[in-house]
Scaffold this motif. Structure first.
Motif, PDB file in Angstrom:
ATOM      1  N   PHE A 178      34.803 -47.535  14.088  1.00 21.59           N
ATOM      2  CA  PHE A 178      34.025 -46.543  13.353  1.00 21.59           C
ATOM      3  C   PHE A 178      33.716 -45.327  14.229  1.00 21.59           C
ATOM      4  N   MET A 179      33.482 -45.560  15.524  1.00 26.68           N
ATOM      5  CA  MET A 179      33.287 -44.432  16.439  1.00 26.68           C
ATOM      6  C   MET A 179      34.546 -43.572  16.517  1.00 26.68           C
ATOM      7  N   PHE A 180      35.705 -44.232  16.496  1.00 21.69           N
ATOM      8  CA  PHE A 180      36.971 -43.489  16.491  1.00 21.69           C
ATOM      9  C   PHE A 180      37.102 -42.650  15.227  1.00 21.69           C
ATOM     10  N   LEU A 181      36.762 -43.215  14.074  1.00 22.71           N
ATOM     11  CA  LEU A 181      36.858 -42.459  12.821  1.00 22.71           C
ATOM     12  C   LEU A 181      35.954 -41.235  12.847  1.00 22.71           C
ATOM     13  N   TRP A 182      34.746 -41.389  13.391  1.00 23.68           N
ATOM     14  CA  TRP A 182      33.843 -40.253  13.507  1.00 23.68           C
ATOM     15  C   TRP A 182      34.394 -39.212  14.480  1.00 23.68           C
ATOM     16  N   ALA A 183      34.855 -39.662  15.634  1.00 25.97           N
ATOM     17  CA  ALA A 183      35.386 -38.734  16.641  1.00 25.97           C
ATOM     18  C   ALA A 183      36.608 -37.995  16.106  1.00 25.97           C
ATOM     19  N   LEU A 184      37.492 -38.729  15.431  1.00 28.86           N
ATOM     20  CA  LEU A 184      38.690 -38.107  14.870  1.00 28.86           C
ATOM     21  C   LEU A 184      38.328 -37.093  13.789  1.00 28.86           C
ATOM     22  N   SER A 185      37.369 -37.430  12.934  1.00 27.80           N
ATOM     23  CA  SER A 185      36.945 -36.514  11.873  1.00 27.80           C
ATOM     24  C   SER A 185      36.370 -35.224  12.457  1.00 27.80           C
ATOM     25  N   ILE A 186      35.539 -35.369  13.493  1.00 25.66           N
ATOM     26  CA  ILE A 186      34.956 -34.188  14.141  1.00 25.66           C
ATOM     27  C   ILE A 186      36.045 -33.353  14.802  1.00 25.66           C
ATOM     28  N   HIS A 187      36.979 -34.023  15.462  1.00 24.13           N
ATOM     29  CA  HIS A 187      38.061 -33.318  16.143  1.00 24.13           C
ATOM     30  C   HIS A 187      38.933 -32.541  15.144  1.00 24.13           C
ATOM     31  N   ILE A 188      39.315 -33.197  14.045  1.00 25.81           N
ATOM     32  CA  ILE A 188      40.140 -32.539  13.033  1.00 25.81           C
ATOM     33  C   ILE A 188      39.384 -31.377  12.396  1.00 25.81           C
ATOM     34  N   ALA A 189      38.105 -31.585  12.070  1.00 28.41           N
ATOM     35  CA  ALA A 189      37.299 -30.532  11.459  1.00 28.41           C
ATOM     36  C   ALA A 189      37.180 -29.330  12.389  1.00 28.41           C
ATOM     37  N   TYR A 190      37.010 -29.603  13.687  1.00 28.32           N
ATOM     38  CA  TYR A 190      36.898 -28.512  14.664  1.00 28.32           C
ATOM     39  C   TYR A 190      38.201 -27.724  14.748  1.00 28.32           C
ATOM     40  N   VAL A 191      39.327 -28.427  14.818  1.00 29.56           N
ATOM     41  CA  VAL A 191      40.625 -27.752  14.902  1.00 29.56           C
ATOM     42  C   VAL A 191      40.870 -26.905  13.655  1.00 29.56           C
ATOM     43  N   ILE A 192      40.613 -27.475  12.488  1.00 29.82           N
ATOM     44  CA  ILE A 192      40.837 -26.738  11.238  1.00 29.82           C
ATOM     45  C   ILE A 192      39.927 -25.511  11.165  1.00 29.82           C
ATOM     46  N   LEU A 193      38.660 -25.665  11.566  1.00 30.16           N
ATOM     47  CA  LEU A 193      37.714 -24.555  11.530  1.00 30.16           C
ATOM     48  C   LEU A 193      38.165 -23.407  12.419  1.00 30.16           C
ATOM     49  N   VAL A 194      38.580 -23.725  13.641  1.00 29.78           N
ATOM     50  CA  VAL A 194      39.024 -22.680  14.567  1.00 29.78           C
ATOM     51  C   VAL A 194      40.282 -21.997  14.044  1.00 29.78           C
ATOM     52  N   VAL A 195      41.204 -22.758  13.482  1.00 26.59           N
ATOM     53  CA  VAL A 195      42.430 -22.172  12.926  1.00 26.59           C
ATOM     54  C   VAL A 195      42.101 -21.245  11.762  1.00 26.59           C
ATOM     55  N   ILE A 196      41.204 -21.676  10.858  1.00 29.48           N
ATOM     56  CA  ILE A 196      40.824 -20.845   9.716  1.00 29.48           C
ATOM     57  C   ILE A 196      40.184 -19.535  10.180  1.00 29.48           C
TER      58      ILE A 196
END
Length: 206
Positions: A178-196
């Motif tokens: 579950f910690m991995f799912l949270w970390a991955l979600s935050i990481h993906i959200a951060y990457v997408i936000l910066v790209v946008i």
């Protein structure tokens, strides 16, 4: 070839050795220095009942686990080199930290014993009441454990068999999962936000 060093060609990794005299499912506390088969999984090194980095324990779908590592690392490297660097060291640092958190939690989940039921040595004082015989593992397991047919092992508090990690998620790895799912979600959200934001502000992405 010595019987103790006999290769098991039915294992997903043919280089894995078999434990001598059917001691595969016995927790003896010994440190393993060479890859050995446990069920359909492989203990690359370490003791049976511990966790990464003190052991490296991979499942039958270890190639899926490697693919997951690649799916996390490769896009992130592309992001760092072509997007994050345009915004300066602070954006790169945050991306690096979220990547490290994602890889650390995934490694702990994918490379650790998920909660395999091992037999104890005869000298150990073990409570045998309320144990169930597993006809597949030929061992006794508590009622909270279930048999995984993919891993060919009984796992305590088995949640599910996850092909992305290559093996089961159980009592010992459910929290890190579950910690991995949270970390991955935050990481993906951060990457997408910066790209946008980069596209919206006409920053050079490639």
């Amino acid at each position: 070839m010595n019987k103790d060093m006999e290769l098991d060609l039915s294992c997903p990794c043919p280089c894995a050795l078999t434990f001598p005299n059917n001691t595969e499912r016995i927790e003896d506390g010994k440190f393993v220095y060479l890859p050995h088969k446990i069920g359909n999984c492989i203990l690359v090194y370490g003791r049976r009942s511990t966790h990464f980095p003190f052991q490296l324990f991979v499942g039958p779908e270890w190639y899926c686990m490697i693919s997951t590592f690649a799916l996390i690392i490769v896009p992130t490297v592309f992001f760092m080199k072509n997007v994050a660097i345009q915004w300066g060291p602070a954006v790169v640092l945050i991306g690096t930290l979220t990547l490290i958190a994602t890889l650390a939690t995934f490694s702990f989940t994918a490379l650790s014993d998920p909660g395999i039921i091992f037999d104890k040595l005869p000298s150990d004082d073990v409570e045998s009441a309320n144990l169930i015989d597993c006809n597949h593992c030929n061992c006794k397991r508590p009622s909270t454990a279930s048999h995984c047919y993919m891993c060919n092992l009984c796992v305590e508090d088995l949640d599910h068999h996850c092909p992305w990690t290559g093996k089961c998620i159980g009592k010992k790895t459910i929290k890190s999962f579950f910690m991995f799912l949270w970390a991955l979600s935050i990481h993906i959200a951060y990457v997408i936000l910066v790209v946008i934001i980069s596209v919206a502000t006409s920053k050079k992405v490639i």
